[in-house]
Design a protein around this motif. Structure first.
Motif, PDB file in Angstrom:
ATOM      1  N   ARG A  12      47.023  48.109  46.025  1.00  0.00           N
ATOM      2  CA  ARG A  12      45.576  48.289  45.880  1.00  0.00           C
ATOM      3  C   ARG A  12      45.103  47.985  44.460  1.00  0.00           C
ATOM      4  O   ARG A  12      43.902  47.876  44.223  1.00  0.00           O
ATOM      5  CB  ARG A  12      45.178  49.715  46.239  1.00  0.00           C
ATOM      6  CG  ARG A  12      45.770  50.773  45.326  1.00  0.00           C
ATOM      7  CD  ARG A  12      45.420  52.171  45.786  1.00  0.00           C
ATOM      8  NE  ARG A  12      45.989  53.189  44.935  1.00  0.00           N
ATOM      9  CZ  ARG A  12      45.406  53.646  43.831  1.00  0.00           C
ATOM     10  NH1 ARG A  12      44.228  53.147  43.470  1.00  0.00           N
ATOM     11  NH2 ARG A  12      45.962  54.565  43.094  1.00  0.00           N
TER      12      ARG A  12
ATOM     13  N   ARG B 126      41.191  47.385  44.442  1.00  0.00           N
ATOM     14  CA  ARG B 126      40.686  46.378  45.372  1.00  0.00           C
ATOM     15  C   ARG B 126      39.416  46.838  46.065  1.00  0.00           C
ATOM     16  O   ARG B 126      38.487  46.051  46.289  1.00  0.00           O
ATOM     17  CB  ARG B 126      41.763  46.049  46.408  1.00  0.00           C
ATOM     18  CG  ARG B 126      42.946  45.293  45.833  1.00  0.00           C
ATOM     19  CD  ARG B 126      44.113  45.244  46.791  1.00  0.00           C
ATOM     20  NE  ARG B 126      43.741  44.689  48.083  1.00  0.00           N
ATOM     21  CZ  ARG B 126      44.586  44.543  49.095  1.00  0.00           C
ATOM     22  NH1 ARG B 126      45.843  44.916  48.970  1.00  0.00           N
ATOM     23  NH2 ARG B 126      44.185  44.026  50.234  1.00  0.00           N
ATOM     24  N   ARG B 127      39.335  48.120  46.404  1.00  0.00           N
ATOM     25  CA  ARG B 127      38.117  48.623  47.049  1.00  0.00           C
ATOM     26  C   ARG B 127      36.938  48.615  46.091  1.00  0.00           C
ATOM     27  O   ARG B 127      35.798  48.346  46.490  1.00  0.00           O
ATOM     28  CB  ARG B 127      38.373  50.028  47.579  1.00  0.00           C
ATOM     29  CG  ARG B 127      39.328  50.070  48.764  1.00  0.00           C
ATOM     30  CD  ARG B 127      39.692  51.486  49.145  1.00  0.00           C
ATOM     31  NE  ARG B 127      40.455  52.147  48.090  1.00  0.00           N
ATOM     32  CZ  ARG B 127      40.962  53.361  48.193  1.00  0.00           C
ATOM     33  NH1 ARG B 127      40.770  54.063  49.299  1.00  0.00           N
ATOM     34  NH2 ARG B 127      41.655  53.892  47.195  1.00  0.00           N
TER      35      ARG B 127
ATOM     36  N   ALA C  22      35.789  45.036  45.877  1.00  0.00           N
ATOM     37  CA  ALA C  22      35.036  44.668  47.077  1.00  0.00           C
ATOM     38  C   ALA C  22      33.631  45.270  47.044  1.00  0.00           C
ATOM     39  O   ALA C  22      32.659  44.644  47.471  1.00  0.00           O
ATOM     40  CB  ALA C  22      35.783  45.136  48.323  1.00  0.00           C
TER      41      ALA C  22
ATOM     42  N   ARG D  96      30.254  43.110  47.130  1.00  0.00           N
ATOM     43  CA  ARG D  96      29.285  43.336  48.208  1.00  0.00           C
ATOM     44  C   ARG D  96      27.895  43.615  47.644  1.00  0.00           C
ATOM     45  O   ARG D  96      26.881  43.139  48.179  1.00  0.00           O
ATOM     46  CB  ARG D  96      29.745  44.509  49.065  1.00  0.00           C
ATOM     47  CG  ARG D  96      28.905  44.703  50.323  1.00  0.00           C
ATOM     48  CD  ARG D  96      29.299  45.983  51.032  1.00  0.00           C
ATOM     49  NE  ARG D  96      28.997  47.158  50.212  1.00  0.00           N
ATOM     50  CZ  ARG D  96      29.268  48.415  50.572  1.00  0.00           C
ATOM     51  NH1 ARG D  96      29.879  48.638  51.719  1.00  0.00           N
ATOM     52  NH2 ARG D  96      28.957  49.415  49.776  1.00  0.00           N
TER      53      ARG D  96
ATOM     54  N   TRP E 177      30.312  41.873  54.681  1.00  0.00           N
ATOM     55  CA  TRP E 177      31.638  42.494  54.698  1.00  0.00           C
ATOM     56  C   TRP E 177      32.536  41.721  53.754  1.00  0.00           C
ATOM     57  O   TRP E 177      32.667  40.504  53.858  1.00  0.00           O
ATOM     58  CB  TRP E 177      32.219  42.476  56.115  1.00  0.00           C
ATOM     59  CG  TRP E 177      33.632  42.985  56.197  1.00  0.00           C
ATOM     60  CD1 TRP E 177      34.040  44.273  56.332  1.00  0.00           C
ATOM     61  CD2 TRP E 177      34.823  42.188  56.165  1.00  0.00           C
ATOM     62  NE1 TRP E 177      35.409  44.340  56.378  1.00  0.00           N
ATOM     63  CE2 TRP E 177      35.926  43.083  56.275  1.00  0.00           C
ATOM     64  CE3 TRP E 177      35.072  40.821  56.043  1.00  0.00           C
ATOM     65  CZ2 TRP E 177      37.242  42.637  56.282  1.00  0.00           C
ATOM     66  CZ3 TRP E 177      36.384  40.374  56.030  1.00  0.00           C
ATOM     67  CH2 TRP E 177      37.454  41.286  56.158  1.00  0.00           C
ATOM     68  N   VAL E 178      33.149  42.409  52.786  1.00  0.00           N
ATOM     69  CA  VAL E 178      33.976  41.772  51.765  1.00  0.00           C
ATOM     70  C   VAL E 178      35.350  42.416  51.760  1.00  0.00           C
ATOM     71  O   VAL E 178      35.470  43.650  51.765  1.00  0.00           O
ATOM     72  CB  VAL E 178      33.338  41.888  50.365  1.00  0.00           C
ATOM     73  CG1 VAL E 178      34.233  41.229  49.318  1.00  0.00           C
ATOM     74  CG2 VAL E 178      31.953  41.262  50.346  1.00  0.00           C
ATOM     75  N   ALA E 179      36.372  41.592  51.765  1.00  0.00           N
ATOM     76  CA  ALA E 179      37.761  42.045  51.656  1.00  0.00           C
ATOM     77  C   ALA E 179      38.410  41.326  50.480  1.00  0.00           C
ATOM     78  O   ALA E 179      38.396  40.104  50.415  1.00  0.00           O
ATOM     79  CB  ALA E 179      38.543  41.774  52.940  1.00  0.00           C
ATOM     80  N   VAL E 180      38.966  42.101  49.567  1.00  0.00           N
ATOM     81  CA  VAL E 180      39.591  41.550  48.364  1.00  0.00           C
ATOM     82  C   VAL E 180      41.101  41.705  48.487  1.00  0.00           C
ATOM     83  O   VAL E 180      41.608  42.829  48.639  1.00  0.00           O
ATOM     84  CB  VAL E 180      39.086  42.258  47.101  1.00  0.00           C
ATOM     85  CG1 VAL E 180      39.780  41.708  45.862  1.00  0.00           C
ATOM     86  CG2 VAL E 180      37.576  42.099  46.980  1.00  0.00           C
ATOM     87  N   GLY E 181      41.808  40.601  48.441  1.00  0.00           N
ATOM     88  CA  GLY E 181      43.261  40.601  48.457  1.00  0.00           C
ATOM     89  C   GLY E 181      43.816  40.137  47.131  1.00  0.00           C
ATOM     90  O   GLY E 181      43.083  39.902  46.168  1.00  0.00           O
TER      91      GLY E 181
ATOM     92  N   VAL F  88      39.727  36.228  48.562  1.00  0.00           N
ATOM     93  CA  VAL F  88      38.556  37.082  48.743  1.00  0.00           C
ATOM     94  C   VAL F  88      37.780  36.526  49.929  1.00  0.00           C
ATOM     95  O   VAL F  88      37.349  35.363  49.912  1.00  0.00           O
ATOM     96  CB  VAL F  88      37.665  37.110  47.483  1.00  0.00           C
ATOM     97  CG1 VAL F  88      36.385  37.890  47.756  1.00  0.00           C
ATOM     98  CG2 VAL F  88      38.418  37.728  46.313  1.00  0.00           C
ATOM     99  N   LYS F  89      37.623  37.342  50.962  1.00  0.00           N
ATOM    100  CA  LYS F  89      36.925  36.922  52.170  1.00  0.00           C
ATOM    101  C   LYS F  89      35.599  37.665  52.276  1.00  0.00           C
ATOM    102  O   LYS F  89      35.569  38.891  52.133  1.00  0.00           O
ATOM    103  CB  LYS F  89      37.783  37.195  53.409  1.00  0.00           C
ATOM    104  CG  LYS F  89      39.102  36.430  53.425  1.00  0.00           C
ATOM    105  CD  LYS F  89      39.900  36.754  54.680  1.00  0.00           C
ATOM    106  CE  LYS F  89      41.228  36.019  54.696  1.00  0.00           C
ATOM    107  NZ  LYS F  89      42.017  36.323  55.918  1.00  0.00           N
TER     108      LYS F  89
END
Length: 229
Positions: free
Chosen positions: A131, A153-154, A157, A161, A174-178, A182-183
């Motif tokens: 994370r 990571r949260r 994101a 967002r 909706w955002v997801a961070v890896g 980043v999606k």
């Protein structure tokens, strides 16, 4: 001893930023003022990930090992003192001596032991703490060579967002961070989808760069209309 702080989303603070430190912007991303310290790793080394202490697995393994070894030693001392061995140890010795290797319980026990050993090995050789994303080390400031920072990571994101919803036409994001990607998936209730996506690409690309991550993740943006009904 080096410090390993990590950045989390904070509210407005009454304390002014220190000299040489970038002041955060209104949306929580670091500013890019002229007096800000450049967060560029000129050495070219790959950023190291943060290692987890693995306290819970270590405590469980230590507790089980202490119980098993303590019970075995107690039984061995009892036998040396002239008492008979416990029933479980006699039964275990008999089973190990008489049961064939192709027995189903022997195979299951060996598979479980191998799985536990592999799990402990992976815990020992992998960093964990997925994370936390390593950030670039600042340069040009004395005393910061051993300072490492990480971004949750949260939290990243959440910052992205908040930047995305400021784009005109965006209804929800909706955002997801890896670690590498980043999606972002957005719903636009007005404006042309191509224009909204172009604005999101520019806005989120700038926001991802301002996060100051050691490894720049690739950005993927998808925009669609909200479902009718």
């Amino acid at each position: 001893m080096s410090a390993n702080p990590w950045r989390q989303p904070t509210g407005d603070s009454d304390l002014p930023p220190e000299r040489g430190q970038a002041a955060p912007s209104a949306d929580g991303t670091p500013g890019a003022g002229s007096g800000a310290t450049a967060a560029v790793d000129e050495s070219g080394r790959s950023a190291r990930r943060f290692w987890s202490a693995r306290r819970i697995p270590a405590a469980v393994v230590a507790l089980l090992s202490a119980v098993a070894i303590g019970l075995l030693l107690y039984d061995v001392v009892s036998v040396r003192a002239g008492r008979s061995a416990m029933g479980w140890r006699r039964r275990l010795a008999e089973e190990l001596a008489t049961r064939p290797l192709d027995d189903i319980w022997v195979i299951v026990g060996a598979a479980v032991a191998m799985a536990l050993g592999l799990w402990l090995f992976l815990l020992a050789v992998t960093p964990g703490l997925r994370r936390l994303l390593p950030m670039r080390q600042p340069t040009g400031t004395p005393g910061t060579e051993e300072v490492r920072a990480g971004l949750d990571r949260r939290a990243a994101a959440l910052v992205l967002r908040d930047r995305a919803v400021q784009v005109a036409g965006v209804q929800s994001v909706w955002v997801a961070v890896g670690r590498r990607k980043v999606k972002a998936r957005a719903r636009a209730h007005f404006r042309d989808l191509a224009e909204v996506r172009a604005d999101l690409d520019a806005t989120l690309g700038e926001a991802v760069t301002s996060l100051g991550l050691a490894r720049q993740p690739t950005l993927t943006v998808r925009v669609r209309r909200p479902k009718k009904g």
